[in-house]
Scaffold this active site. Structure first.
Site, PDB file in Angstrom:
ATOM      1  N   GLU A   1     -17.713  -5.728 -11.573  1.00 56.64           N
ATOM      2  CA  GLU A   1     -18.842  -5.482 -10.667  1.00 56.64           C
ATOM      3  C   GLU A   1     -18.695  -6.415  -9.466  1.00 56.64           C
ATOM      4  O   GLU A   1     -18.556  -7.637  -9.615  1.00 56.64           O
ATOM      5  CB  GLU A   1     -20.167  -5.735 -11.407  1.00 56.64           C
ATOM      6  CG  GLU A   1     -21.361  -5.450 -10.523  1.00 56.64           C
ATOM      7  CD  GLU A   1     -22.602  -5.005 -11.292  1.00 56.64           C
ATOM      8  OE1 GLU A   1     -22.520  -4.792 -12.518  1.00 56.64           O
ATOM      9  OE2 GLU A   1     -23.657  -4.863 -10.648  1.00 56.64           O
TER      10      GLU A   1
ATOM     11  N   ASN B   1     -24.580  -8.014 -16.354  1.00 58.40           N
ATOM     12  CA  ASN B   1     -25.070  -6.700 -16.802  1.00 58.40           C
ATOM     13  C   ASN B   1     -24.264  -6.397 -18.063  1.00 58.40           C
ATOM     14  O   ASN B   1     -23.289  -5.661 -18.049  1.00 58.40           O
ATOM     15  CB  ASN B   1     -24.846  -5.638 -15.724  1.00 58.40           C
ATOM     16  CG  ASN B   1     -25.742  -5.877 -14.524  1.00 58.40           C
ATOM     17  OD1 ASN B   1     -26.871  -6.367 -14.671  1.00 58.40           O
ATOM     18  ND2 ASN B   1     -25.268  -5.545 -13.342  1.00 58.40           N
TER      19      ASN B   1
ATOM     20  N   LYS C   1     -29.247 -12.326 -18.218  1.00 57.86           N
ATOM     21  CA  LYS C   1     -29.985 -11.637 -17.142  1.00 57.86           C
ATOM     22  C   LYS C   1     -31.002 -10.744 -17.838  1.00 57.86           C
ATOM     23  O   LYS C   1     -30.624  -9.816 -18.559  1.00 57.86           O
ATOM     24  CB  LYS C   1     -29.012 -10.809 -16.302  1.00 57.86           C
ATOM     25  CG  LYS C   1     -29.671  -9.894 -15.267  1.00 57.86           C
ATOM     26  CD  LYS C   1     -28.608  -9.173 -14.416  1.00 57.86           C
ATOM     27  CE  LYS C   1     -29.234  -8.234 -13.393  1.00 57.86           C
ATOM     28  NZ  LYS C   1     -28.216  -7.570 -12.542  1.00 57.86           N
TER      29      LYS C   1
ATOM     30  N   GLU D   1     -33.311  -5.670 -12.477  1.00 55.94           N
ATOM     31  CA  GLU D   1     -32.478  -4.515 -12.108  1.00 55.94           C
ATOM     32  C   GLU D   1     -32.209  -3.603 -13.301  1.00 55.94           C
ATOM     33  O   GLU D   1     -31.084  -3.196 -13.560  1.00 55.94           O
ATOM     34  CB  GLU D   1     -31.163  -4.990 -11.481  1.00 55.94           C
ATOM     35  CG  GLU D   1     -31.392  -5.793 -10.211  1.00 55.94           C
ATOM     36  CD  GLU D   1     -30.135  -6.157  -9.454  1.00 55.94           C
ATOM     37  OE1 GLU D   1     -29.077  -6.319 -10.081  1.00 55.94           O
ATOM     38  OE2 GLU D   1     -30.216  -6.305  -8.217  1.00 55.94           O
TER      39      GLU D   1
ATOM     40  N   ARG E   1     -31.000 -16.516 -15.958  1.00 54.61           N
ATOM     41  CA  ARG E   1     -30.926 -16.241 -14.516  1.00 54.61           C
ATOM     42  C   ARG E   1     -32.316 -16.090 -13.893  1.00 54.61           C
ATOM     43  O   ARG E   1     -33.179 -15.391 -14.426  1.00 54.61           O
ATOM     44  CB  ARG E   1     -30.068 -15.012 -14.247  1.00 54.61           C
ATOM     45  CG  ARG E   1     -28.628 -15.274 -14.688  1.00 54.61           C
ATOM     46  CD  ARG E   1     -27.708 -14.156 -14.359  1.00 54.61           C
ATOM     47  NE  ARG E   1     -27.272 -14.167 -12.978  1.00 54.61           N
ATOM     48  CZ  ARG E   1     -27.384 -13.130 -12.168  1.00 54.61           C
ATOM     49  NH1 ARG E   1     -27.959 -12.019 -12.561  1.00 54.61           N
ATOM     50  NH2 ARG E   1     -26.925 -13.205 -10.941  1.00 54.61           N
TER      51      ARG E   1
ATOM     52  N   ARG F   1     -40.129  -9.384  -1.932  1.00 57.45           N
ATOM     53  CA  ARG F   1     -39.160  -9.732  -2.964  1.00 57.45           C
ATOM     54  C   ARG F   1     -38.786 -11.212  -2.892  1.00 57.45           C
ATOM     55  O   ARG F   1     -38.464 -11.829  -3.914  1.00 57.45           O
ATOM     56  CB  ARG F   1     -37.912  -8.861  -2.786  1.00 57.45           C
ATOM     57  CG  ARG F   1     -36.747  -9.291  -3.622  1.00 57.45           C
ATOM     58  CD  ARG F   1     -35.655  -8.251  -3.553  1.00 57.45           C
ATOM     59  NE  ARG F   1     -34.406  -8.776  -4.070  1.00 57.45           N
ATOM     60  CZ  ARG F   1     -33.268  -8.121  -4.041  1.00 57.45           C
ATOM     61  NH1 ARG F   1     -33.224  -6.911  -3.514  1.00 57.45           N
ATOM     62  NH2 ARG F   1     -32.162  -8.647  -4.530  1.00 57.45           N
TER      63      ARG F   1
ATOM     64  N   ASP G   1     -30.709 -12.213  -2.053  1.00 55.13           N
ATOM     65  CA  ASP G   1     -29.532 -11.850  -2.836  1.00 55.13           C
ATOM     66  C   ASP G   1     -28.254 -12.049  -2.028  1.00 55.13           C
ATOM     67  O   ASP G   1     -27.673 -11.067  -1.563  1.00 55.13           O
ATOM     68  CB  ASP G   1     -29.667 -10.370  -3.266  1.00 55.13           C
ATOM     69  CG  ASP G   1     -28.606  -9.966  -4.270  1.00 55.13           C
ATOM     70  OD1 ASP G   1     -27.855 -10.835  -4.719  1.00 55.13           O
ATOM     71  OD2 ASP G   1     -28.539  -8.765  -4.602  1.00 55.13           O
TER      72      ASP G   1
ATOM     73  N   GLU H   1     -26.769 -20.801  -8.226  1.00 53.01           N
ATOM     74  CA  GLU H   1     -25.755 -19.752  -8.363  1.00 53.01           C
ATOM     75  C   GLU H   1     -25.275 -19.374  -6.972  1.00 53.01           C
ATOM     76  O   GLU H   1     -26.064 -18.943  -6.127  1.00 53.01           O
ATOM     77  CB  GLU H   1     -26.351 -18.536  -9.078  1.00 53.01           C
ATOM     78  CG  GLU H   1     -25.346 -17.405  -9.262  1.00 53.01           C
ATOM     79  CD  GLU H   1     -25.928 -16.200 -10.011  1.00 53.01           C
ATOM     80  OE1 GLU H   1     -26.462 -16.384 -11.124  1.00 53.01           O
ATOM     81  OE2 GLU H   1     -25.861 -15.088  -9.467  1.00 53.01           O
TER      82      GLU H   1
ATOM     83  N   GLU I   1     -19.462 -10.041  -1.837  1.00 55.54           N
ATOM     84  CA  GLU I   1     -20.182  -8.767  -1.897  1.00 55.54           C
ATOM     85  C   GLU I   1     -20.775  -8.354  -0.549  1.00 55.54           C
ATOM     86  O   GLU I   1     -20.541  -7.255  -0.059  1.00 55.54           O
ATOM     87  CB  GLU I   1     -21.291  -8.863  -2.949  1.00 55.54           C
ATOM     88  CG  GLU I   1     -22.156  -7.633  -3.015  1.00 55.54           C
ATOM     89  CD  GLU I   1     -23.236  -7.730  -4.085  1.00 55.54           C
ATOM     90  OE1 GLU I   1     -23.294  -8.746  -4.811  1.00 55.54           O
ATOM     91  OE2 GLU I   1     -24.016  -6.776  -4.202  1.00 55.54           O
TER      92      GLU I   1
ATOM     93  N   TRP J   1     -36.423  -1.753  -2.804  1.00 59.15           N
ATOM     94  CA  TRP J   1     -35.530  -2.884  -3.104  1.00 59.15           C
ATOM     95  C   TRP J   1     -35.944  -4.184  -2.418  1.00 59.15           C
ATOM     96  O   TRP J   1     -35.469  -5.256  -2.777  1.00 59.15           O
ATOM     97  CB  TRP J   1     -34.088  -2.528  -2.739  1.00 59.15           C
ATOM     98  CG  TRP J   1     -33.527  -1.513  -3.681  1.00 59.15           C
ATOM     99  CD1 TRP J   1     -33.544  -0.153  -3.526  1.00 59.15           C
ATOM    100  CD2 TRP J   1     -32.917  -1.762  -4.952  1.00 59.15           C
ATOM    101  NE1 TRP J   1     -32.973   0.444  -4.615  1.00 59.15           N
ATOM    102  CE2 TRP J   1     -32.579  -0.519  -5.510  1.00 59.15           C
ATOM    103  CE3 TRP J   1     -32.627  -2.922  -5.677  1.00 59.15           C
ATOM    104  CZ2 TRP J   1     -31.967  -0.392  -6.762  1.00 59.15           C
ATOM    105  CZ3 TRP J   1     -32.012  -2.800  -6.908  1.00 59.15           C
ATOM    106  CH2 TRP J   1     -31.687  -1.551  -7.446  1.00 59.15           C
TER     107      TRP J   1
HETATM  108  C1  GCV Z   1     -24.447  -8.208 -11.558  1.00 63.35           C
HETATM  109  C2  GCV Z   1     -26.862  -7.941  -6.910  1.00 63.35           C
HETATM  110  C3  GCV Z   1     -25.565  -7.198  -7.102  1.00 63.35           C
HETATM  111  C4  GCV Z   1     -25.423  -6.685  -8.517  1.00 63.35           C
HETATM  112  C5  GCV Z   1     -25.538  -7.880  -9.459  1.00 63.35           C
HETATM  113  C6  GCV Z   1     -26.894  -8.532  -9.236  1.00 63.35           C
HETATM  114  C7  GCV Z   1     -27.085  -9.777 -10.085  1.00 63.35           C
HETATM  115  O1  GCV Z   1     -27.928  -7.059  -6.967  1.00 63.35           O
HETATM  116  O2  GCV Z   1     -25.492  -6.151  -6.190  1.00 63.35           O
HETATM  117  O3  GCV Z   1     -24.179  -6.078  -8.628  1.00 63.35           O
HETATM  118  O4  GCV Z   1     -25.387  -7.486 -10.800  1.00 63.35           O
HETATM  119  O5  GCV Z   1     -26.986  -8.939  -7.885  1.00 63.35           O
HETATM  120  O6  GCV Z   1     -26.873 -10.852  -9.546  1.00 63.35           O
HETATM  121  O7  GCV Z   1     -27.430  -9.666 -11.239  1.00 63.35           O
END
Ligand code: GCV
Length: 845
Positions: A187, A230, A307, A311, A344, A361, A390, A412, A418, A572
């Protein structure tokens, strides 16, 4: 790794002759641990000061790694292979061991001050005519880290003849998180597939894991969670433990403890219970039994990352329980084994009503966690993203850092890029991380004298004397030869590790260290790459989302291309609230969402007032009209236009800077970086044009500056054979909102125009679309002469015609005369339509 000695950049023959031996082509696999052979006086000096023996006091795995790494490094850099011995030799030697071992064998050396855990002491000791270079660790990890530190000194050209240097890590937790899925995908990974997993198992060959462990150890990183947060529940199934154990075995010689990420619903999905309520005793017993079993297979497991309620992941809210309830049930099972639970803080509602201007958010982490301060067990760490949203291009420090006094915390940071151009844009993230780590949250007690409380001190547990805490980085590595998808992104992994060890290091120092170890000691190389790295965050921010707008990317899609509107009208919560009157999120306590009120008063005061709010965060914190005047003196709208032009110009300059290094960097890496920067320069133009077009349309305020840009010829206005005009969505993703595409099945299409400018030398910039659903081919002719051809074969994350696929081909050095016909031929492939946006014809001065 294999390397080829060929080197053929024309025009620098003289330099090449001298440098040829040092410039063997390199893949980047050895990263900053190349141990390239020194030359000249440096080689002579180190050959004199480095002894012929490396003696280890103990034979533990980590000391053995330290000893063999020293031999490997010295052999590489000095071309001499020292002898491996044990005990204290009666000749000059490097002597390594724990302080306890060294005191036992050589009490007369009086090494009586113990550095903190994982620390080391490098000390030159003489006994008569014998000279020892002692590497004394407070523990075995310290020995290993000390060995790497000594090698780093040699690679950096630092003196080692009279050492007396103690270092210990700033924080106990220095971990990386892998977001690797068990099927081998990653991911948000841009460096190839997972080095850990394939096909729902640990890979057969884990050599890369061991090599990665060595890289991590060289930075002092002591933990790695090896699967995506995830999490696939399977990671906890009883038959899976041996898979984790194999990875732990590969890391163990490098002192990297393995951790796993788990799914909070596992008691139900894997355990067969009818609940995963953390306060249900059967659930607690299940966690205990699974965790006991895991420790049976991996006795040094570092812990678990969780986590939950985020999400779409299940969490304690299902049962009306708190995050502390959820964290503690696992923490209690981990406690007898010395394991940590990293919970987290990235918990937020992604179905918020965007019409409600009070929703935010940004508030979520603080709102979810600050009331729970003091309720977490002492082996729980709340792992908090650097900013409240984020990993955006610029965010203030999360207010949660300043709100937890009786809870362990970790920051973190996202090493994988990304929202930073993925593996295709050069962005050195250390300056950004430093800004957050050094930011004073003013979290001290009002009654005490004002001692600064920067984020780094809070997360390391120093401010409130917490037992643990630290820095966690979401890693950027995969199976690509160069680990991170491109050569320059390795600097981010290096930088994260160095900051985790010592966040007081400057970004300049880290960039210089990395560059020298990775590309050698040439001062021009160091200066050029250093300048590029250190300016790259500001550059990226300039062409993506300046003034605190966040990264204006496709946030509901690939997080790569530009899409200004993608942030709005959805749940979001990455809103920037730009409309025809103004832009920015009102997060003030007075009239907005109240987010600013989550900071301690001294910080909140600065952010709340427009007078004192820094320009860089203005639109993150305030909603203002486009004509609002910044501290810089510009209006908001003009600043948006200008910074986008500046950002694109800066990347074009990086290309020129990099070209100045031809012959000074090995051919393979030189070529790869050049291609990357040329691509990035094209993308920066795509971003510039899309964002500026969008804001011009929204604000109805034109750019006040007349820009001197090359003439642009829209493909849809050229004479077309076979090509059909196609609308692009969003329209600002293509010049004029349109592209031309060659219908599927057509063998070839052409777009041509007659040149009517002055005769001379020109550069042709062909803006085309490289979709992910085929490999189209392009050819460009001037009259009857073929001047360029290429395949659209980049790995870009879209099958659509949009800003993500929009790509620039630069064809330089073309002689044109009035009347010349320039013809672009596109040959589609599969569903890829050989599409074109425009042609720019730029006069070369
Ligand atoms: C691992 C963001 C990313 C997700 C990630 C999430 C997180 O939303 O786009 O891919 O998921 O952060 O940190 O848990």
């Amino acid at each position: 790794m294999p390397s080829s000695p060929s080197f053929k950049v024309a025009g620098r023959a003289v330099v090449l002759l001298a440098a040829a031996a040092a410039l063997d082509a390199e893949t980047g696999y050895n990263a900053w641990l190349r141990y390239a052979k020194l030359t000249g006086t440096a080689l002579d000096q180190y050959r004199q000061s480095v002894p012929a023996v490396v003696a280890a006091m103990g034979d533990s795995r980590l000391e053995t790694s330290a000893q063999s790494e020293l031999i490997r490094g010295i052999r590489g850099m000095l071309g001499r292979t020292p002898r491996a011995e044990s005990g204290i030799p009666q000749e000059n030697a490097i002597v390594l061991g724990t302080l306890e071992q060294i005191r036992h064998h050589a009490p007369q050396w009086r090494l009586d001050i113990m550095p903190a855990a994982n620390g080391y002491w490098l000390k030159t000791v003489t006994a008569g005519r014998i000279r020892y270079t002692v590497i004394a660790g407070s523990d075995e990890r310290g020995v290993l880290y000390g060995a790497f530190a000594l090698l780093r000194k040699i690679a950096l050209g630092d003196a080692i003849a009279n050492l007396d240097e103690k270092e210990s890590p700033y924080a106990p937790v220095r971990w990386v998180n892998q977001w690797d899925n068990l099927d081998g995908t990653i991911e948000r990974g841009y460096g190839g597939r997972s080095i850990f997993w394939d096909n729902l198992k640990a890979r057969e060959d884990l050599t890369r894991v061991s090599d990665y462990g060595r890289m991590l150890a060289s930075l002092g990183i002591n933990g790695c969670s090896i699967n995506n947060v995830n999490a696939n529940p399977r990671v906890l199934s009883p038959e899976f433990a041996p898979q984790v154990a194999r990875i732990a075995d590969a890391f163990r010689p490098w002192g990297v403890r393995v951790a796993i990420a788990v799914d909070f619903g596992s008691p139900q999905t894997i355990g067969g219970l009818d609940t995963f309520d953390p306060l249900d005793s059967r659930v607690a017993a299940w966690w205990k039994s699974r965790i006991d079993d895991l420790y049976g297979a991996i006795p040094d497991l570092g812990g678990i990352v969780l986590k939950a309620d985020s999400e779409g992941r299940v969490g304690p809210s299902t049962y009306g329980r708190t995050h502390a309830d959820a964290a503690n049930v696992l923490a209690r099972a981990l406690k007898p084994h010395g394991g940590l639970l990293l919970y987290r803080g990235f918990v937020y509602d992604h179905h918020m009503d965007w019409r409600n201007l009070k929703n935010d958010r940004g508030r979520a982490a603080y709102d979810n966690f600050h009331d729970l301060d003091g309720k977490f067990d002492d082996n729980v760490i709340v792992q908090i993203k650097n900013g409240p949203i984020d990993f955006q291009v610029r965010e203030p420090a999360s207010p949660l850092f300043g709100a937890l006094e009786k809870t362990n915390q970790a920051i973190e940071l996202q090493i994988t890029q990304e929202y930073f151009g993925q593996s295709r844009h050069m962005v050195f993230l250390v300056p950004m991380w430093k800004e957050t780590l050094d930011f004073d949250m003013h979290a001290g007690q009002a009654s005490r004298p004002a001692v600064p409380t920067p984020v780094k001190a809070l997360v390391a547990g120093k401010t409130f004397e917490r037992p643990t805490g630290g820095l966690v980085g979401v890693a950027n590595i995969g199976l690509d030869d160069n680990w991170s998808g491109n050569q320059l992104s390795q600097a981010n992994l290096y930088g994260f590790g160095r900051l985790a060890w010592n966040p007081d290091l400057s970004a300049q120092k880290i960039a210089a260290e990395w560059t020298r170890q990775t590309f050698g000691p040439d001062p021009q190389v160091s200066a050029t790459i250093g300048q590029m790295l250190l300016s790259s965050w500001r550059t990226f921010e300039n062409y993506t989302g300046p003034l605190g707008l966040q990264t204006l990317t496709d946030i509901t899609g690939n997080h790569y291309g530009v899409n200004v509107e993608a942030s709005e009208r959805n749940g979001w919560g990455q809103w920037h609230r730009a409309d025809e009157k103004g832009v920015g999120m009102d997060r003030t306590a007075a009239s907005g969402t109240g987010f600013i009120g989550q900071y301690r008063a001294a910080v909140a005061r600065v952010y709340e007032s427009l007078e004192t709010c820094p320009d860089d965060l203005l639109l993150f914190l305030h909603h203002v009209p486009y004509t609002y005047q910044l501290h810089s003196g510009k209006t908001v709208i003009q600043s948006i236009y200008d910074s986008h032009y500046e950002g694109a110009a800066a990347v074009a300059q990086y290309v020129r800077q990099w070209k100045s290094l031809a012959g000074l960097v090995d051919e393979e890496r030189y070529g790869q970086v050049l291609a990357q920067l040329e691509y990035q320069a094209g993308q920066a133009v795509v971003w510039r044009d899309a964002v500026n077009t969008w804001f011009r349309r929204a604000s109805q305020i034109p750019d006040a500056k007349a820009r001197n840009l090359p003439p642009r010829f829209e493909a849809e206005a050229m004479s077309l054979e076979g090509y059909a005009v196609s609308d692009v969505t969003p329209m600002e993703d293509a010049s004029g909102g349109k592209a031309v595409a060659c219908p599927a099945g057509a063998p070839q299409c052409t777009a041509s125009l007659r040149f009517s400018g002055e005769p001379g030398w020109y550069t042709l910039n062909v803006q085309y679309f490289d979709q992910a659903n085929g490999t189209a081919h392009y050819r460009v002719w001037v009259g009857n002469q073929l001047v360029d051809e290429w395949a659209a074969d980049l790995r870009l994350p879209t099958a659509k015609l949009d800003s993500t696929s929009s790509t620039r081909r630069v064809i330089s050095g073309i002689a044109l005369r009035p009347g010349d016909t320039i013809r672009i031929e596109g040959r589609p492939d599969g569903a890829e339509s050989a599409a074109l946006d425009y042609l720019e014809i730029a006069r070369v001065n």
